[in-house]
Design a protein around this motif. Structure first.
Motif, PDB file in Angstrom:
ATOM      1  N   UNK A  10       0.653  -1.086  -0.045  1.00 18.66           N
ATOM      2  CA  UNK A  10      -0.118   0.029  -0.234  1.00 18.66           C
ATOM      3  C   UNK A  10       0.770   1.135  -0.012  1.00 18.66           C
ATOM      4  N   UNK A  11       1.980   1.198   0.715  1.00 15.31           N
ATOM      5  CA  UNK A  11       2.908   2.436   0.699  1.00 15.31           C
ATOM      6  C   UNK A  11       3.486   2.573  -0.509  1.00 15.31           C
ATOM      7  N   UNK A  12       3.994   1.556  -1.330  1.00 19.47           N
ATOM      8  CA  UNK A  12       4.661   1.556  -2.642  1.00 19.47           C
ATOM      9  C   UNK A  12       3.602   2.129  -3.705  1.00 19.47           C
ATOM     10  N   UNK A  13       2.373   1.715  -3.250  1.00 20.69           N
ATOM     11  CA  UNK A  13       1.528   2.105  -4.442  1.00 20.69           C
ATOM     12  C   UNK A  13       0.921   3.400  -4.226  1.00 20.69           C
ATOM     13  N   UNK A  14       1.071   3.971  -3.151  1.00 21.51           N
ATOM     14  CA  UNK A  14       0.653   5.463  -2.809  1.00 21.51           C
ATOM     15  C   UNK A  14       1.920   6.340  -3.241  1.00 21.51           C
ATOM     16  N   UNK A  15       3.405   5.834  -3.018  1.00 19.24           N
ATOM     17  CA  UNK A  15       4.411   6.566  -3.454  1.00 19.24           C
ATOM     18  C   UNK A  15       4.264   6.817  -5.025  1.00 19.24           C
ATOM     19  N   UNK A  17       1.854   6.650  -7.080  1.00 17.49           N
ATOM     20  CA  UNK A  17       0.504   7.403  -7.362  1.00 17.49           C
ATOM     21  C   UNK A  17       1.019   8.798  -7.205  1.00 17.49           C
ATOM     22  N   UNK A  18       1.891   9.301  -6.130  1.00 17.62           N
ATOM     23  CA  UNK A  18       2.365  10.508  -5.989  1.00 17.62           C
ATOM     24  C   UNK A  18       3.191  11.033  -7.061  1.00 17.62           C
ATOM     25  N   UNK A  21       1.367  11.700 -10.107  1.00 11.77           N
ATOM     26  CA  UNK A  21       0.800  12.904 -10.273  1.00 11.77           C
ATOM     27  C   UNK A  21       1.776  14.194 -10.063  1.00 11.77           C
ATOM     28  N   UNK A  22       2.820  14.049  -9.564  1.00 14.84           N
ATOM     29  CA  UNK A  22       3.829  15.035  -9.645  1.00 14.84           C
ATOM     30  C   UNK A  22       4.451  15.154 -11.202  1.00 14.84           C
ATOM     31  N   UNK A  23       4.604  14.046 -11.578  1.00 16.91           N
ATOM     32  CA  UNK A  23       5.220  14.088 -13.063  1.00 16.91           C
ATOM     33  C   UNK A  23       4.127  14.780 -14.153  1.00 16.91           C
ATOM     34  N   UNK A  24       2.868  14.335 -13.757  1.00 15.44           N
ATOM     35  CA  UNK A  24       2.033  14.960 -14.707  1.00 15.44           C
ATOM     36  C   UNK A  24       1.748  16.498 -14.601  1.00 15.44           C
TER      37      UNK A  24
END
Length: 121
Positions: A10-15, A17-18, A21-24
């Motif tokens: 869950x932690x890896x998936x959240x990272x 995703x973040x 979002x930051x790259x986008x």
């Protein structure tokens, strides 16, 4: 045991995703910026790039193709090419187009024959 694996996943998936979002967001900011305009000169409403038309901006080996373009519409190609290349060798510039626009290269424009006519085509 599955609970222990779910927390790191869950932690890896959240990272991830973040990061996504930051790259986008970074891509969106750069695509909205306008590119820097290149220096240009406006002659009678027509835009020409400054390279090659301002005095001293050409290398001697670049004169021949510029003069071939300059003399492309004349009936008197040989004399036009001869004098254009002579003027380009001295001034290191050739005005844009096939006729006129000499004001962008004062050396090319102001070189006169003994009779006072223009030396450069």
């Amino acid at each position: 045991m599955t609970r222990q694996l779910n927390i790191p996943m869950l932690f890896l998936a959240t990272m991830l995703l973040l990061l996504l979002v930051e790259n986008h967001a970074g891509i969106g900011v750069t695509s909205n910026e306008a590119p820097a305009p290149s220096p240009q000169s406006s002659i009678n409403g027509t835009h020409f790039p400054m390279y090659g038309i301002t005095e001293g901006s050409l290398q001697p080996q670049e004169c021949s193709p510029r003069c071939a373009e300059r003399c492309s519409n004349t009936q008197y190609k040989k004399p036009c090419l001869f004098f254009c290349e002579k003027c380009c060798a001295k001034c290191l510039c050739v005005p844009p187009g096939t006729y006129g626009n000499k004001q962008v290269c004062p050396c090319y424009n102001n070189w006169k024959t003994k009779e006072g006519g223009p030396k450069c085509p």
